[in-house]
Design an enzyme around this catalytic site. Structure first.
Site: not given
Ligand code: EPU
Length: 468
Positions: A22-23, A105, A129, A134, A335, A427
């Protein structure tokens, strides 16, 4: 709203393929704004955040399409791989609106590419968040150093390139930029400045750049598009700006956070999991901690691509206690902090975890405690005092990774765990309940309206009088 019902106990045993990251995928997709030629992203995961980024890019004038590959390239435990294609055709909108930014975000990573190519970008300022403050000050400082004028209007950031005028985009100019902040560098900030600098006039040097493998993945795509970049993956990236960029095709790297989550879930249930497409080479801090705890990770050392390795993860006895501090890459990733913490709740002794990236990222602590975990927090540090067993309980998902830690705890707990608000998980984890079921978990997705607790609907309990 969807909830998970988990009956804890079964060991996770089987074979899984790690999904696309995802990132990594989010900034890769945003790079489509740098060119009017098509960008093809292979192996894009099916996640709520990816869908939000597709919506954002469509809003910003990109045509998008999706192609599903034949099963030959699909990987174990997953549906066929898909390729997303983006083509930026309409420049008339350069406004990333609050409705989309507030859901994700990472929308901020459209800022650099849009500014570089269109000469102006307007993007709603992301708010706070669940995992803490952030800020985006480093992103803005970096773009200002490239000559952008930055203004704030009605909650929007408006960035404008030097020489921008109607019918003329203007152009950023190369500069030397220090991107370090109080908690290290910034991943999406580095992605933004890197993208913006590819089209700037002259040379840009990013000092204290984020070294995350997702930045290297982005630099690979940009390189394929004709960008001139050296040093991605190190703290000093040098970019020679070019006049324009071509299209490109890129296979997104596997998700090291998903891989780590499944490794730890397997360990927590004393399972045996074979992971394919595993970015082990980008997970050395993670495998180091897991080995310390007693998890066995075996892989074929001679494999050609260590970012897409096959490895077997096994755990027999009790986890040994450990110490861990989250750090920017190559350190242990924030994470995976919540997931490691969940694993250590069952360790044979006391563990210490310190969160150095987001010192407030501990929403899972209270929920894990409801399941019998013994965790003592003081500021950014927690002491996890291992217990013999966790017990199922109704708990609430908060942010993405905290929710993953609750799923892990539910898998290992005695009895039934109900996790509500699993949209947080959607997500970042594709069909998590299906993937976990395929390796032996007893987990199902239900509508929480249908759930009863002590004979009463869960919704009614939530509004219960007497709660303080
Ligand atoms: N920071 C600043 N100023 C800035 C930007 C960041 O002070 O302008 C601080 C942050 O507050 C934080 C630290 O720097 O303390 C690192 O933040 P970073 O900017 O690197 O985070 P990010 O790029 O916004 C990405 C991931 C996060 C992950 C962090 C850290 C994506 C889409 N998001 O966020 O992933 O936690 O890097 O590794 O890549 C997740 O997937 O669950 C997630 C939150």
């Amino acid at each position: 709203m969807d909830a998970f019902v988990i009956h804890g106990g079964p060991r996770l045993v089987g074979r899984l393929a790690v999904n696309g990251s995802k990132n990594a995928a989010l900034p890769l997709m945003a790079a489509a704004l740098l060119t009017d030629q098509p960008i093809h992203i292979e192996g894009a995961p099916r996640l709520a955040d990816i869908a939000s980024m597709v919506r954002l890019l469509e809003d910003l004038g990109c045509e998008t399409s999706e192609e599903v590959s034949d099963s030959a390239s699909a990987t174990a435990g997953r549906e066929a791989e898909r390729t997303l294609t983006f083509r930026s055709t309409d420049w008339s909108s350069s406004h990333a609106r609050y409705e989309i930014v507030r859901t994700m975000r990472a929308s901020i990573c459209a800022l650099g590419p849009m500014l570089a190519r269109r000469g102006q970008a307007r993007i709603s300022m992301p708010g706070g968040c669940a995992i803490g403050d952030r800020p985006v000050d480093l992103h803005l400082r970096g773009l200002a150093a490239l000559g952008a004028d930055i203004a704030l209007e009605s909650g929007d950031i408006i960035a404008t390139a030097p020489g921008h005028a109607p019918g003329r985009p203007g152009r950023l100019r190369g500069a030397t930029i220090f991107l370090g902040g109080p908690f290290g560098s910034t991943v999406l900030g580095t992605a933004n400045i890197l993208c913006a600098a590819t089209l700037a006039r002259g040379q840009t040097i990013i000092e204290s750049a984020a070294c995350e493998p997702e930045i290297v993945d982005l630099a690979r795509l940009l390189g394929a598009m004709g960008a001139r970049i050296e040093g991605a993956g190190t703290p000093r990236i040098v970019i020679e700006g070019v006049d324009e960029l071509d299209g490109g095709r890129h296979r997104v790297m596997p998700d090291r956070i998903e891989a780590g989550t499944f490794m730890m879930a397997a360990a927590m249930t004393r399972g045996r999991l074979t992971l394919e497409n595993c970015p082990l080479d980008a997970m050395l801090a993670v495998s180091d901690r897991l080995k310390e705890i007693g998890v066995r990770i075996e892989t074929d050392e001679t494999a050609a691509d260590t970012l897409r390795a096959t490895c077997e993860v096994t755990m027999d006895g009790l986890p040994r206690p450990a110490q861990m501090t989250t750090q920017p890459y190559p350190g242990f990733p924030t994470d995976l902090q919540a997931q490691l913490l969940a694993l250590l709740t069952l360790a044979d002794g006391n563990s210490v975890i310190t969160e150095k990236i987001y010192p407030e990222r501990y929403l899972h602590v209270a929920e894990l405690s409801r399941m019998g975990a013994r965790i003592f927090r003081q500021g950014p540090t927690v002491v996890v005092s291992g217990v013999r067993r966790l017990v199922g309980a109704p708990v609430m998902a908060s942010d993405l990774r905290a929710s993953a830690s609750l799923v892990m705890a539910g898998l290992a707990a005695e009895g039934t765990t109900i996790i509500r608000r699993v949209y947080h998980l959607d997500r970042g984890y594709e069909a998590m309940e299906e993937v976990l079921s395929s390796i032996g978990a007893r987990i199902e997705r239900v509508d929480d309206k249908d759930l009863l607790l002590d004979g009463a609907p869960l919704g009614a309990l939530e509004s219960g009088a007497g709660a303080v």
